[in-house]
Design a protein around this motif. Sequence first.
Motif, PDB file in Angstrom:
ATOM      1  N   MET A  71      15.364  95.047  47.707  1.00  0.00           N
ATOM      2  CA  MET A  71      16.444  94.649  49.015  1.00  0.00           C
ATOM      3  C   MET A  71      15.837  94.326  50.089  1.00  0.00           C
ATOM      4  SD  MET A  71      18.931  94.267  46.769  1.00  0.00           S
ATOM      5  CE  MET A  71      20.519  94.766  48.184  1.00  0.00           C
ATOM      6  N   TRP A  72      14.749  95.041  50.808  1.00  0.00           N
ATOM      7  CA  TRP A  72      13.978  94.979  51.906  1.00  0.00           C
ATOM      8  C   TRP A  72      13.414  94.446  52.339  1.00  0.00           C
ATOM      9  CZ3 TRP A  72      14.915  98.717  55.453  1.00  0.00           C
ATOM     10  CH2 TRP A  72      13.704  98.579  56.853  1.00  0.00           C
ATOM     11  N   PHE A  73      12.942  93.092  51.651  1.00  0.00           N
ATOM     12  CA  PHE A  73      12.255  91.803  51.562  1.00  0.00           C
ATOM     13  C   PHE A  73      12.908  90.975  51.417  1.00  0.00           C
ATOM     14  CE2 PHE A  73       8.174  95.306  52.453  1.00  0.00           C
ATOM     15  CZ  PHE A  73       7.707  94.803  53.029  1.00  0.00           C
ATOM     16  N   TRP A  74      13.907  90.684  51.252  1.00  0.00           N
ATOM     17  CA  TRP A  74      14.893  89.469  50.873  1.00  0.00           C
ATOM     18  C   TRP A  74      14.588  88.267  51.117  1.00  0.00           C
ATOM     19  CZ3 TRP A  74      17.154  88.971  46.223  1.00  0.00           C
ATOM     20  CH2 TRP A  74      17.787  87.895  45.617  1.00  0.00           C
ATOM     21  N   ASN A  75      14.516  88.510  52.147  1.00  0.00           N
ATOM     22  CA  ASN A  75      14.426  87.246  53.209  1.00  0.00           C
ATOM     23  C   ASN A  75      12.759  86.733  53.936  1.00  0.00           C
ATOM     24  OD1 ASN A  75      16.619  85.692  52.638  1.00  0.00           O
ATOM     25  ND2 ASN A  75      17.876  87.522  54.113  1.00  0.00           N
ATOM     26  N   THR A  76      12.131  88.256  53.368  1.00  0.00           N
ATOM     27  CA  THR A  76      10.923  87.033  54.256  1.00  0.00           C
ATOM     28  C   THR A  76      10.050  86.642  53.226  1.00  0.00           C
ATOM     29  OG1 THR A  76      10.941  89.513  54.767  1.00  0.00           O
ATOM     30  CG2 THR A  76       8.829  89.286  54.854  1.00  0.00           C
ATOM     31  N   PRO A  77       9.744  85.815  54.214  1.00  0.00           N
ATOM     32  CA  PRO A  77       8.750  84.452  53.398  1.00  0.00           C
ATOM     33  C   PRO A  77       8.149  85.061  52.799  1.00  0.00           C
ATOM     34  CG  PRO A  77       9.506  83.985  55.454  1.00  0.00           C
ATOM     35  CD  PRO A  77      10.143  85.078  55.433  1.00  0.00           C
ATOM     36  N   GLY A  78       7.083  84.259  51.849  1.00  0.00           N
ATOM     37  CA  GLY A  78       6.198  84.884  51.613  1.00  0.00           C
ATOM     38  C   GLY A  78       5.511  86.091  50.236  1.00  0.00           C
TER      39      GLY A  78
END
Length: 121
Positions: A71-78
Motif C-alpha cells: 500500500m505504501w509503495f503502490w505508485n513507486t516505479p521499480g
Amino acid sequence: MTNVIPFPIRRRIARIADPPAIPAAIRQAMFPEASAMDKIIAVVWGITAFCWTFMRFIIPLVVFWQFLRMMWFWNTPGVHAGWNFLAYFAGYTALYYFVAFYRPKALRDQDTSRGGRNGRR
C-alpha cells in the motif's frame, strides 16, 4: 439341589481359521511402497506440521507487513511491492493447504489398514 453346575465352566470355543494370504501382486496394488521422494515429502510435512503452531502466527504478520508495504509503495516505479505481496500471500496459502489438507502418500498407506478417515488415496 440335584442340579449342580460344575465350576468353572469350560466351553469349547471353535478356532477361527486364519484368513487366506493376500497374493504379492494384490498386496503391492493395495499398499504400494512409498518412493524416496514420497518419504522426503512426508518428513518435510511432519516438520512443517510440528512447527505449524508457531508458524501460523508469525507468517501472517509477515504477509500483513508486505500488504502494508504494498500500500505504501503502490505508485513507486521499480519497487514491485504488489508482486512481492502476491508471492508472500500465495506462499502462505500454499503452505496452509500443505499442512491442513494434504496427507503424504507415505503416511496415507499406513493408515489405510486401520479403517480410519485417512483411508483415502
